[in-house]
Design a protein around this motif. Structure first.
Motif, PDB file in Angstrom:
ATOM      1  N   ALA A  44      -7.257   4.106  -3.735  1.00  0.00           N
ATOM      2  CA  ALA A  44      -6.007   4.848  -3.488  1.00  0.00           C
ATOM      3  C   ALA A  44      -4.892   4.312  -4.375  1.00  0.00           C
ATOM      4  CB  ALA A  44      -5.627   4.738  -2.019  1.00  0.00           C
ATOM      5  N   ARG A  45      -4.008   5.221  -4.774  1.00  0.00           N
ATOM      6  CA  ARG A  45      -2.876   4.854  -5.625  1.00  0.00           C
ATOM      7  C   ARG A  45      -1.629   5.615  -5.192  1.00  0.00           C
ATOM      8  NH1 ARG A  45      -4.772   5.395 -11.282  1.00  0.00           N
ATOM      9  NH2 ARG A  45      -6.866   5.120 -10.538  1.00  0.00           N
ATOM     10  N   LEU A  46      -0.487   5.131  -5.601  1.00  0.00           N
ATOM     11  CA  LEU A  46       0.781   5.785  -5.259  1.00  0.00           C
ATOM     12  C   LEU A  46       1.086   6.965  -6.164  1.00  0.00           C
ATOM     13  CD1 LEU A  46       3.180   2.782  -4.533  1.00  0.00           C
ATOM     14  CD2 LEU A  46       2.188   4.386  -2.883  1.00  0.00           C
ATOM     15  N   ALA A  47       0.711   6.858  -7.393  1.00  0.00           N
ATOM     16  CA  ALA A  47       0.998   7.902  -8.375  1.00  0.00           C
ATOM     17  C   ALA A  47      -0.161   7.935  -9.366  1.00  0.00           C
ATOM     18  CB  ALA A  47       2.304   7.608  -9.102  1.00  0.00           C
ATOM     19  N   PRO A  48      -0.386   9.088  -9.989  1.00  0.00           N
ATOM     20  CA  PRO A  48      -1.524   9.206 -10.903  1.00  0.00           C
ATOM     21  C   PRO A  48      -1.522   8.180 -12.043  1.00  0.00           C
ATOM     22  CG  PRO A  48      -0.579  11.363 -10.456  1.00  0.00           C
ATOM     23  CD  PRO A  48       0.340  10.356  -9.834  1.00  0.00           C
ATOM     24  N   ASP A  49      -0.343   7.740 -12.475  1.00  0.00           N
ATOM     25  CA  ASP A  49      -0.286   6.801 -13.598  1.00  0.00           C
ATOM     26  C   ASP A  49      -0.185   5.338 -13.156  1.00  0.00           C
ATOM     27  OD1 ASP A  49       2.324   6.963 -12.657  1.00  0.00           O
ATOM     28  OD2 ASP A  49       3.219   7.004 -14.655  1.00  0.00           O
ATOM     29  N   MET A  50      -0.388   5.070 -11.853  1.00  0.00           N
ATOM     30  CA  MET A  50      -0.378   3.692 -11.358  1.00  0.00           C
ATOM     31  C   MET A  50      -1.800   3.259 -11.019  1.00  0.00           C
ATOM     32  SD  MET A  50       2.982   3.439  -8.938  1.00  0.00           S
ATOM     33  CE  MET A  50       2.913   1.652  -8.809  1.00  0.00           C
ATOM     34  N   LEU A  51      -2.044   1.985 -11.136  1.00  0.00           N
ATOM     35  CA  LEU A  51      -3.365   1.459 -10.795  1.00  0.00           C
ATOM     36  C   LEU A  51      -3.565   1.465  -9.283  1.00  0.00           C
ATOM     37  CD1 LEU A  51      -3.507  -1.456 -13.367  1.00  0.00           C
ATOM     38  CD2 LEU A  51      -4.867   0.643 -13.393  1.00  0.00           C
ATOM     39  N   PRO A  52      -4.821   1.604  -8.831  1.00  0.00           N
ATOM     40  CA  PRO A  52      -5.106   1.699  -7.395  1.00  0.00           C
ATOM     41  C   PRO A  52      -5.023   0.350  -6.676  1.00  0.00           C
ATOM     42  CG  PRO A  52      -7.135   1.845  -8.639  1.00  0.00           C
ATOM     43  CD  PRO A  52      -6.018   1.818  -9.649  1.00  0.00           C
ATOM     44  N   PHE A  53      -5.197   0.441  -5.371  1.00  0.00           N
ATOM     45  CA  PHE A  53      -5.137  -0.711  -4.478  1.00  0.00           C
ATOM     46  C   PHE A  53      -6.001  -1.866  -4.978  1.00  0.00           C
ATOM     47  CE2 PHE A  53      -6.759  -3.007  -0.716  1.00  0.00           C
ATOM     48  CZ  PHE A  53      -5.562  -3.471  -0.192  1.00  0.00           C
ATOM     49  N   SER A  54      -7.220  -1.585  -5.384  1.00  0.00           N
ATOM     50  CA  SER A  54      -8.122  -2.658  -5.831  1.00  0.00           C
ATOM     51  C   SER A  54      -7.532  -3.442  -6.997  1.00  0.00           C
ATOM     52  CB  SER A  54      -9.493  -2.090  -6.206  1.00  0.00           C
ATOM     53  OG  SER A  54      -9.376  -1.131  -7.232  1.00  0.00           O
ATOM     54  N   TRP A  55      -6.887  -2.742  -7.923  1.00  0.00           N
ATOM     55  CA  TRP A  55      -6.260  -3.421  -9.061  1.00  0.00           C
ATOM     56  C   TRP A  55      -5.053  -4.242  -8.605  1.00  0.00           C
ATOM     57  CZ3 TRP A  55      -7.685  -4.077 -14.048  1.00  0.00           C
ATOM     58  CH2 TRP A  55      -8.739  -3.292 -14.522  1.00  0.00           C
ATOM     59  N   GLN A  56      -4.300  -3.728  -7.644  1.00  0.00           N
ATOM     60  CA  GLN A  56      -3.124  -4.461  -7.171  1.00  0.00           C
ATOM     61  C   GLN A  56      -3.550  -5.799  -6.572  1.00  0.00           C
ATOM     62  OE1 GLN A  56      -0.311  -3.179  -8.189  1.00  0.00           O
ATOM     63  NE2 GLN A  56      -1.267  -1.225  -8.726  1.00  0.00           N
ATOM     64  N   ALA A 149       0.466  -3.026  -3.306  1.00  0.00           N
ATOM     65  CA  ALA A 149      -0.731  -2.950  -2.455  1.00  0.00           C
ATOM     66  C   ALA A 149      -0.336  -2.542  -1.041  1.00  0.00           C
ATOM     67  CB  ALA A 149      -1.465  -4.292  -2.450  1.00  0.00           C
ATOM     68  N   TYR A 150       0.696  -3.150  -0.512  1.00  0.00           N
ATOM     69  CA  TYR A 150       1.206  -2.813   0.816  1.00  0.00           C
ATOM     70  C   TYR A 150       1.629  -1.339   0.860  1.00  0.00           C
ATOM     71  CZ  TYR A 150       4.498  -2.777   4.760  1.00  0.00           C
ATOM     72  OH  TYR A 150       5.178  -2.469   5.914  1.00  0.00           O
ATOM     73  N   ASP A 151       2.382  -0.924  -0.146  1.00  0.00           N
ATOM     74  CA  ASP A 151       2.898   0.454  -0.184  1.00  0.00           C
ATOM     75  C   ASP A 151       1.768   1.484  -0.267  1.00  0.00           C
ATOM     76  OD1 ASP A 151       5.460  -0.601  -0.106  1.00  0.00           O
ATOM     77  OD2 ASP A 151       5.796  -0.382  -2.267  1.00  0.00           O
ATOM     78  N   ILE A 152       0.731   1.180  -1.008  1.00  0.00           N
ATOM     79  CA  ILE A 152      -0.406   2.106  -1.115  1.00  0.00           C
ATOM     80  C   ILE A 152      -1.038   2.316   0.257  1.00  0.00           C
ATOM     81  CG2 ILE A 152      -2.776   2.351  -1.988  1.00  0.00           C
ATOM     82  CD1 ILE A 152      -1.735   1.032  -4.630  1.00  0.00           C
ATOM     83  N   LEU A 153      -1.280   1.230   0.969  1.00  0.00           N
ATOM     84  CA  LEU A 153      -1.899   1.374   2.291  1.00  0.00           C
ATOM     85  C   LEU A 153      -0.981   2.108   3.260  1.00  0.00           C
ATOM     86  CD1 LEU A 153      -3.804  -1.990   2.810  1.00  0.00           C
ATOM     87  CD2 LEU A 153      -4.668   0.202   1.942  1.00  0.00           C
ATOM     88  N   ARG A 154       0.311   1.838   3.199  1.00  0.00           N
ATOM     89  CA  ARG A 154       1.266   2.574   4.055  1.00  0.00           C
ATOM     90  C   ARG A 154       1.218   4.062   3.730  1.00  0.00           C
ATOM     91  NH1 ARG A 154       4.174   2.101   8.215  1.00  0.00           N
ATOM     92  NH2 ARG A 154       6.114   2.675   7.238  1.00  0.00           N
ATOM     93  N   ALA A 155       1.181   4.399   2.463  1.00  0.00           N
ATOM     94  CA  ALA A 155       1.138   5.808   2.057  1.00  0.00           C
ATOM     95  C   ALA A 155      -0.157   6.478   2.512  1.00  0.00           C
ATOM     96  CB  ALA A 155       1.292   5.929   0.540  1.00  0.00           C
TER      97      ALA A 155
END
Length: 173
Positions: A44-56, A149-155
């Motif tokens: 999961a990611r916040l925006a298409p151009d951001m890296l996903p949770f695993s990368w964070q 990472a926190y924000d991705i999971l909240r979203a």
């Protein structure tokens, strides 16, 4: 009394790394409760151009223990190899990071403060001292990736509170 480099970094790195392990636990419980594929949360990611949770989560490691290893070597380049793809492996990465931070010798880290080192990414070369790199580059990046990472999971709908980000506070006895 001035803080040593170890005092300025390691307790807070350790606190947030523990919190990130907790986030992985909550993501796993959320996936099980909702019948979601845990790999979906890892990607999961916040925006298409951001890296996903695993990368964070991987970059939380990279800008804490990985950054200190870079100062030891004299160069730091972001690790662009793929992150662990599943939540169990991300949890293990945070546990390994915590263990590595716990094993650091304060005197050794403090001795790296004035050591010259370089950040390298592609053609970019930025000269630093160990202290300058850790405090002005890696520490802000560490918090950026932890907050993301926190924000991705909240979203994604994972029930998190501010204390899930803060982790275990260092309270007076």
């Amino acid at each position: 009394m001035p803080l040593s480099l170890h005092q300025a970094l390691i307790p807070s790195f350790r606190q947030v790394v523990g919190a990130m392990e907790g986030l992985v636990d909550k993501a796993e419980a959320f996936a099980a409760e909702r019948g979601r594929d845990p790999a979906e949360l890892a990607g999961a990611r916040l925006a298409p151009d951001m890296l996903p949770f695993s990368w964070q989560i991987k970059f939380v490691h990279g800008h804490s223990l990985g950054a200190i290893e870079g100062v030891r070597r004299g160069t730091f380049s972001p690790d662009r190899s793929p992150p662990p793809a599943d939540l169990q492996a991300l949890r293990a990465l945070m546990r390994d990071t915590a263990a590595g931070l716990d094993a650091l010798d304060p005197a050794e880290l403090d001795a790296l403060a004035d050591r010259p080192m370089r950040f390298e990414m592609g053609e970019m070369r930025l000269p630093f001292t160990g202290e300058g790199f850790l405090l002005s580059f890696s520490q802000p990046n560490f918090y950026f990736h932890a907050a993301t990472a926190y924000d991705i999971l909240r979203a994604e709908g994972v029930k998190l509170e501010k204390r899930d980000f803060l982790g275990r506070l260092r309270l007076a006895a």
